[in-house]
Design an enzyme around this catalytic site. Structure first.
Site, PDB file in Angstrom:
ATOM      1  N   CYS A  96       0.829  -1.201   0.000  1.00  0.00           N
ATOM      2  CA  CYS A  96       0.000   0.000   0.000  1.00  0.00           C
ATOM      3  C   CYS A  96       0.869   1.259   0.000  1.00  0.00           C
ATOM      4  O   CYS A  96       1.500   1.558  -0.995  1.00  0.00           O
ATOM      5  CB  CYS A  96      -0.990  -0.044   1.169  1.00  0.00           C
ATOM      6  SG  CYS A  96      -2.356   1.111   0.985  1.00  0.00           S
ATOM      7  N   HIS A 104      -3.490  -5.714   1.308  1.00  0.00           N
ATOM      8  CA  HIS A 104      -2.718  -5.902   2.542  1.00  0.00           C
ATOM      9  C   HIS A 104      -2.614  -7.359   2.989  1.00  0.00           C
ATOM     10  O   HIS A 104      -3.436  -7.805   3.798  1.00  0.00           O
ATOM     11  CB  HIS A 104      -3.374  -5.110   3.672  1.00  0.00           C
ATOM     12  CG  HIS A 104      -3.215  -3.639   3.532  1.00  0.00           C
ATOM     13  ND1 HIS A 104      -2.238  -2.921   4.187  1.00  0.00           N
ATOM     14  CD2 HIS A 104      -3.894  -2.737   2.798  1.00  0.00           C
ATOM     15  CE1 HIS A 104      -2.335  -1.639   3.880  1.00  0.00           C
ATOM     16  NE2 HIS A 104      -3.335  -1.497   3.027  1.00  0.00           N
ATOM     17  N   GLU A 124      -0.621  -8.534   5.134  1.00  0.00           N
ATOM     18  CA  GLU A 124      -0.315  -8.606   6.573  1.00  0.00           C
ATOM     19  C   GLU A 124      -1.574  -8.562   7.435  1.00  0.00           C
ATOM     20  O   GLU A 124      -1.515  -8.862   8.624  1.00  0.00           O
ATOM     21  CB  GLU A 124       0.668  -7.492   6.966  1.00  0.00           C
ATOM     22  CG  GLU A 124       0.063  -6.119   7.220  1.00  0.00           C
ATOM     23  CD  GLU A 124      -0.328  -5.366   5.949  1.00  0.00           C
ATOM     24  OE1 GLU A 124      -0.404  -5.977   4.876  1.00  0.00           O
ATOM     25  OE2 GLU A 124      -0.609  -4.146   6.069  1.00  0.00           O
TER      26      GLU A 124
END
Lengths: 226, 82
Positions: free
Chosen positions: A87, A196, A198
Protein backbone atom coordinates in the site's frame (compact mmCIF):
# COMPACT_ATOMS: atom_id res chain seq x y z
CA UNK A 1 20.25 -18.33 12.63
CA UNK A 2 16.85 -16.67 12.65
CA UNK A 3 15.85 -14.65 9.63
CA UNK A 4 15.60 -10.96 10.52
CA UNK A 5 12.99 -8.91 8.68
CA UNK A 6 12.77 -5.15 9.23
CA UNK A 7 9.63 -3.02 9.12
CA UNK A 8 10.07 0.73 8.63
CA UNK A 9 8.02 3.21 10.65
CA UNK A 10 7.60 6.66 9.07
CA UNK A 11 5.50 9.39 10.69
CA UNK A 12 2.01 8.34 9.61
CA UNK A 13 2.72 4.64 9.08
CA UNK A 14 -0.23 2.59 10.40
CA UNK A 15 0.39 -1.03 9.58
CA UNK A 16 3.88 -1.52 10.96
CA UNK A 17 2.58 -3.46 13.98
CA UNK A 18 0.53 -5.82 11.82
CA UNK A 19 3.53 -6.37 9.56
CA UNK A 20 5.81 -7.11 12.53
CA UNK A 21 3.20 -9.56 13.81
CA UNK A 22 2.86 -11.27 10.42
CA UNK A 23 6.64 -11.72 10.29
CA UNK A 24 6.66 -13.26 13.77
CA UNK A 25 3.75 -15.59 12.94
CA UNK A 26 5.58 -16.74 9.82
CA UNK A 27 8.59 -17.68 11.96
CA UNK A 28 11.09 -14.86 11.43
CA UNK A 29 12.41 -12.25 13.84
CA UNK A 30 10.68 -8.89 13.31
CA UNK A 31 12.91 -5.81 13.62
CA UNK A 32 11.52 -2.27 13.91
CA UNK A 33 13.33 0.26 11.72
CA UNK A 34 13.02 4.03 12.19
CA UNK A 35 12.77 6.39 9.21
CA UNK A 36 15.51 8.73 10.45
CA UNK A 37 17.99 5.93 11.05
CA UNK A 38 20.12 5.06 8.02
CA UNK A 39 21.18 1.78 9.65
CA UNK A 40 19.21 -1.34 8.68
CA UNK A 41 20.48 -3.26 11.74
CA UNK A 42 21.57 -6.35 9.82
CA UNK A 43 18.11 -7.29 8.59
CA UNK A 44 17.85 -9.80 5.74
CA UNK A 45 14.78 -8.17 4.17
CA UNK A 46 12.61 -5.08 4.59
CA UNK A 47 8.87 -4.44 4.60
CA UNK A 48 7.56 -0.93 3.88
CA UNK A 49 4.20 -1.01 5.63
CA UNK A 50 0.91 0.66 4.84
CA UNK A 51 -0.44 3.93 6.18
CA UNK A 52 -0.15 7.59 5.27
CA UNK A 53 3.50 8.50 5.67
CA UNK A 54 3.92 12.26 6.09
CA UNK A 55 0.15 12.51 5.71
CA UNK A 56 0.51 11.69 2.00
CA UNK A 57 1.21 15.43 1.53
CA UNK A 58 2.54 16.38 -1.91
CA UNK A 59 1.94 12.84 -3.28
CA UNK A 60 1.58 9.51 -1.47
CA UNK A 61 5.07 8.30 -0.59
CA UNK A 62 6.84 11.31 -2.09
CA UNK A 63 8.31 12.75 1.11
CA UNK A 64 9.22 9.38 2.66
CA UNK A 65 11.27 8.53 -0.38
CA UNK A 66 13.85 11.10 0.75
CA UNK A 67 14.12 9.88 4.36
CA UNK A 68 17.53 8.66 5.62
CA UNK A 69 16.38 5.03 5.91
CA UNK A 70 15.22 5.06 2.28
CA UNK A 71 18.65 6.18 1.08
CA UNK A 72 20.05 2.94 2.46
CA UNK A 73 17.10 0.82 1.34
CA UNK A 74 17.25 2.14 -2.24
CA UNK A 75 20.97 1.41 -2.45
CA UNK A 76 20.63 -2.06 -0.87
CA UNK A 77 17.54 -2.99 -2.90
CA UNK A 78 19.49 -2.28 -6.08
CA UNK A 79 22.15 -4.66 -4.72
CA UNK A 80 19.57 -7.42 -4.11
CA UNK A 81 18.04 -6.80 -0.65
CA UNK A 82 14.46 -8.15 -0.69
CA UNK A 83 11.94 -5.35 -0.16
CA UNK A 84 8.16 -5.67 0.05
CA UNK A 85 6.06 -2.50 -0.21
CA UNK A 86 2.45 -2.80 0.88
CA UNK A 87 0.00 0.00 0.00
CA UNK A 88 1.81 3.18 1.13
CA UNK A 89 4.98 1.09 0.88
CA UNK A 90 4.17 0.39 -2.79
CA UNK A 91 3.68 4.12 -3.30
CA UNK A 92 7.09 4.77 -1.72
CA UNK A 93 8.68 2.16 -4.03
CA UNK A 94 7.29 3.83 -7.17
CA UNK A 95 8.31 7.28 -5.91
CA UNK A 96 11.80 5.83 -5.28
CA UNK A 97 11.89 4.45 -8.85
CA UNK A 98 12.65 0.99 -7.47
CA UNK A 99 9.44 0.02 -9.27
CA UNK A 100 8.17 1.68 -12.46
CA UNK A 101 4.96 3.68 -12.83
CA UNK A 102 3.08 5.76 -10.27
CA UNK A 103 0.10 5.59 -7.93
CA UNK A 104 -2.79 8.03 -8.29
CA UNK A 105 -6.12 8.86 -6.65
CA UNK A 106 -8.75 6.12 -7.21
CA UNK A 107 -10.78 6.77 -10.37
CA UNK A 108 -14.01 7.06 -8.32
CA UNK A 109 -12.32 9.37 -5.75
CA UNK A 110 -13.58 7.31 -2.79
CA UNK A 111 -11.61 5.61 -0.06
CA UNK A 112 -12.25 1.90 -0.47
CA UNK A 113 -12.07 -0.80 2.21
CA UNK A 114 -13.05 -4.36 1.43
CA UNK A 115 -11.86 -7.93 1.02
CA UNK A 116 -10.25 -8.11 -2.38
CA UNK A 117 -9.77 -11.15 -4.56
CA UNK A 118 -6.46 -11.30 -6.39
CA UNK A 119 -4.78 -13.63 -8.81
CA UNK A 120 -1.13 -14.43 -8.18
CA UNK A 121 0.46 -13.97 -11.59
CA UNK A 122 4.10 -14.41 -10.64
CA UNK A 123 5.03 -17.01 -8.02
CA UNK A 124 8.75 -16.71 -8.63
CA UNK A 125 9.57 -13.49 -6.77
CA UNK A 126 11.33 -13.47 -3.40
CA UNK A 127 7.97 -12.74 -1.74
CA UNK A 128 5.61 -15.04 -3.68
CA UNK A 129 7.26 -18.46 -4.05
CA UNK A 130 4.90 -20.08 -1.51
CA UNK A 131 2.00 -19.32 -3.87
CA UNK A 132 1.42 -21.00 -7.19
CA UNK A 133 0.99 -19.07 -10.43
CA UNK A 134 -2.69 -18.56 -11.15
CA UNK A 135 -3.71 -19.06 -7.51
CA UNK A 136 -6.62 -16.93 -6.31
CA UNK A 137 -6.38 -15.32 -2.88
CA UNK A 138 -8.40 -12.85 -0.83
CA UNK A 139 -6.83 -10.14 1.32
CA UNK A 140 -8.06 -6.75 2.62
CA UNK A 141 -7.76 -3.65 0.44
CA UNK A 142 -7.97 -0.14 1.93
CA UNK A 143 -6.77 2.99 0.18
CA UNK A 144 -7.68 6.13 -1.73
CA UNK A 145 -4.53 6.39 -3.85
CA UNK A 146 -4.53 2.92 -5.37
CA UNK A 147 -4.72 3.56 -9.10
CA UNK A 148 -1.60 2.16 -10.74
CA UNK A 149 -0.55 3.94 -13.93
CA UNK A 150 2.41 3.69 -16.27
CA UNK A 151 2.82 4.47 -19.94
CA UNK A 152 1.94 1.83 -22.55
CA UNK A 153 5.57 0.95 -23.20
CA UNK A 154 6.22 0.23 -19.50
CA UNK A 155 2.97 -1.74 -19.19
CA UNK A 156 3.85 -3.86 -22.23
CA UNK A 157 7.31 -4.47 -20.79
CA UNK A 158 5.86 -5.52 -17.41
CA UNK A 159 3.47 -7.94 -19.14
CA UNK A 160 6.13 -9.37 -21.45
CA UNK A 161 8.57 -9.99 -18.60
CA UNK A 162 5.95 -11.48 -16.25
CA UNK A 163 6.41 -8.61 -13.83
CA UNK A 164 2.73 -8.08 -13.12
CA UNK A 165 2.79 -10.03 -9.86
CA UNK A 166 -0.87 -9.62 -8.81
CA UNK A 167 -4.04 -8.70 -10.66
CA UNK A 168 -7.43 -7.69 -9.26
CA UNK A 169 -10.23 -10.19 -9.79
CA UNK A 170 -13.84 -9.08 -10.08
CA UNK A 171 -14.49 -5.35 -10.27
CA UNK A 172 -11.33 -3.27 -10.59
CA UNK A 173 -11.39 -1.34 -7.27
CA UNK A 174 -9.58 1.83 -8.34
CA UNK A 175 -9.06 2.06 -12.11
CA UNK A 176 -5.57 0.55 -12.07
CA UNK A 177 -4.39 0.04 -15.64
CA UNK A 178 -4.66 -3.57 -16.81
CA UNK A 179 -6.14 -4.51 -13.38
CA UNK A 180 -2.65 -4.38 -11.87
CA UNK A 181 -2.61 -4.86 -8.08
CA UNK A 182 1.10 -5.50 -7.67
CA UNK A 183 4.35 -5.64 -9.61
CA UNK A 184 7.94 -6.77 -9.20
CA UNK A 185 11.28 -5.45 -10.41
CA UNK A 186 13.17 -7.46 -13.01
CA UNK A 187 15.28 -9.23 -10.38
CA UNK A 188 12.24 -10.29 -8.31
CA UNK A 189 13.61 -8.97 -5.00
CA UNK A 190 11.45 -5.82 -4.90
CA UNK A 191 7.67 -6.36 -4.87
CA UNK A 192 4.90 -3.80 -4.32
CA UNK A 193 1.16 -4.28 -4.03
CA UNK A 194 -1.82 -2.23 -2.89
CA UNK A 195 -3.85 -4.86 -0.93
CA UNK A 196 -2.72 -5.90 2.54
CA UNK A 197 -1.45 -9.48 3.03
CA UNK A 198 -0.31 -8.61 6.57
CA UNK A 199 -3.98 -8.23 7.58
CA UNK A 200 -4.78 -11.80 6.52
CA UNK A 201 -2.43 -13.97 8.54
CA UNK A 202 -4.67 -15.21 11.36
CA UNK A 203 -8.00 -17.04 11.03
CA UNK A 204 -9.65 -14.95 13.77
CA UNK A 205 -9.23 -11.51 12.21
CA UNK A 206 -9.42 -9.73 8.88
CA UNK A 207 -10.81 -11.91 6.13
CA UNK A 208 -10.89 -14.93 8.45
CA UNK A 209 -8.37 -16.49 6.11
CA UNK A 210 -4.59 -16.67 6.13
CA UNK A 211 -4.08 -15.98 2.43
CA UNK A 212 -1.47 -13.30 3.19
CA UNK A 213 0.88 -15.48 5.21
CA UNK A 214 2.74 -17.01 2.21
CA UNK A 215 4.34 -13.59 1.51
CA UNK A 216 6.22 -13.91 4.75
CA UNK A 217 6.93 -17.65 4.59
CA UNK A 218 8.17 -17.21 0.99
CA UNK A 219 10.81 -14.72 1.99
CA UNK A 220 11.94 -16.82 4.96
CA UNK A 221 12.42 -19.87 2.70
CA UNK A 222 14.27 -17.80 0.16
CA UNK A 223 16.62 -16.37 2.79
CA UNK A 224 17.21 -19.70 4.51
CA UNK A 225 18.04 -21.30 1.16
CA UNK A 226 20.43 -18.47 0.24
CA UNK B 1 12.16 38.51 -1.63
CA UNK B 2 11.43 37.21 -5.10
CA UNK B 3 8.68 34.75 -5.78
CA UNK B 4 9.01 31.77 -8.08
CA UNK B 5 5.94 29.78 -9.06
CA UNK B 6 6.02 26.10 -9.98
CA UNK B 7 2.85 24.84 -11.66
CA UNK B 8 2.40 21.07 -11.72
CA UNK B 9 -0.21 19.39 -13.94
CA UNK B 10 -1.02 15.75 -14.62
CA UNK B 11 0.20 14.79 -18.09
CA UNK B 12 -2.57 15.10 -20.69
CA UNK B 13 -2.85 11.32 -21.16
CA UNK B 14 -3.37 10.64 -17.43
CA UNK B 15 -7.00 10.36 -16.29
CA UNK B 16 -7.84 13.21 -13.87
CA UNK B 17 -10.98 12.15 -11.96
CA UNK B 18 -10.77 15.20 -9.68
CA UNK B 19 -10.92 17.55 -12.65
CA UNK B 20 -13.78 15.50 -14.11
CA UNK B 21 -15.75 15.69 -10.86
CA UNK B 22 -15.38 19.48 -10.87
CA UNK B 23 -16.38 19.66 -14.52
CA UNK B 24 -19.49 17.54 -13.94
CA UNK B 25 -20.57 19.82 -11.10
CA UNK B 26 -20.39 23.00 -13.18
CA UNK B 27 -23.67 22.74 -15.15
CA UNK B 28 -25.48 21.86 -11.91
CA UNK B 29 -24.22 25.14 -10.48
CA UNK B 30 -25.30 27.09 -13.54
CA UNK B 31 -21.86 27.45 -15.14
CA UNK B 32 -22.27 26.27 -18.72
CA UNK B 33 -19.90 26.00 -21.63
CA UNK B 34 -16.89 24.40 -19.90
CA UNK B 35 -15.88 21.41 -22.00
CA UNK B 36 -13.12 20.07 -19.74
CA UNK B 37 -11.43 20.72 -16.39
CA UNK B 38 -8.05 19.49 -15.22
CA UNK B 39 -6.83 20.11 -11.70
CA UNK B 40 -3.20 20.80 -10.84
CA UNK B 41 -0.97 22.10 -8.08
CA UNK B 42 0.72 25.48 -7.70
CA UNK B 43 3.75 25.98 -5.48
CA UNK B 44 4.75 29.55 -4.57
CA UNK B 45 8.37 29.73 -3.47
CA UNK B 46 9.69 32.79 -1.64
CA UNK B 47 13.34 32.79 -2.63
CA UNK B 48 16.11 34.30 -0.54
CA UNK B 49 18.71 36.19 -2.57
CA UNK B 50 18.69 36.88 -6.30
CA UNK B 51 16.71 34.70 -8.66
CA UNK B 52 19.54 34.27 -11.13
CA UNK B 53 20.18 31.42 -13.55
CA UNK B 54 21.84 29.34 -10.84
CA UNK B 55 18.88 29.77 -8.46
CA UNK B 56 16.43 28.91 -11.24
CA UNK B 57 18.45 25.83 -12.13
CA UNK B 58 18.23 24.66 -8.51
CA UNK B 59 14.47 25.25 -8.47
CA UNK B 60 14.13 23.36 -11.72
CA UNK B 61 16.01 20.46 -10.18
CA UNK B 62 13.77 20.66 -7.08
CA UNK B 63 10.65 20.56 -9.24
CA UNK B 64 11.92 17.65 -11.27
CA UNK B 65 13.03 15.47 -8.34
CA UNK B 66 10.45 16.37 -5.70
CA UNK B 67 7.60 18.79 -6.44
CA UNK B 68 6.51 16.89 -9.56
CA UNK B 69 6.59 13.18 -10.31
CA UNK B 70 7.64 13.29 -13.94
CA UNK B 71 6.25 9.79 -14.53
CA UNK B 72 2.74 11.30 -14.36
CA UNK B 73 3.16 15.09 -14.17
CA UNK B 74 4.53 18.03 -16.19
CA UNK B 75 5.74 21.23 -14.53
CA UNK B 76 6.48 24.85 -15.44
CA UNK B 77 8.78 27.18 -13.45
CA UNK B 78 8.10 30.94 -13.69
CA UNK B 79 9.43 33.98 -11.87
CA UNK B 80 6.50 36.00 -10.47
CA UNK B 81 7.27 39.61 -11.40
CA UNK B 82 4.19 41.16 -9.77
Amino acid sequence: MTTRIGVVTFPGTLDDRDSLRAIRLAGAEPVSLWHRDKDLHQVDAVVLAGGFSYGDYLRAGAISRFSPVMETIIEQARAGLPVLGICNGFQILTESHLLPGAMLRNNHLHFICRDQRLRVENAETAWTSDYSAGQEISVPLKNIDGRYVADERVLDELEAEGRVAFRYLGTNPNGSLRDIAGITNAEGNVVGLMPHPEHAVEPLIGTGRTDGLPFFTSIIKKLVAA
Amino acid sequence: MARVVVDVMLKPEILDPQGQAVQRALPRLGFDGIADVRQGKRFELEVEGPVDDAALARIHEMAETFLANTVIEDFVVKVDES
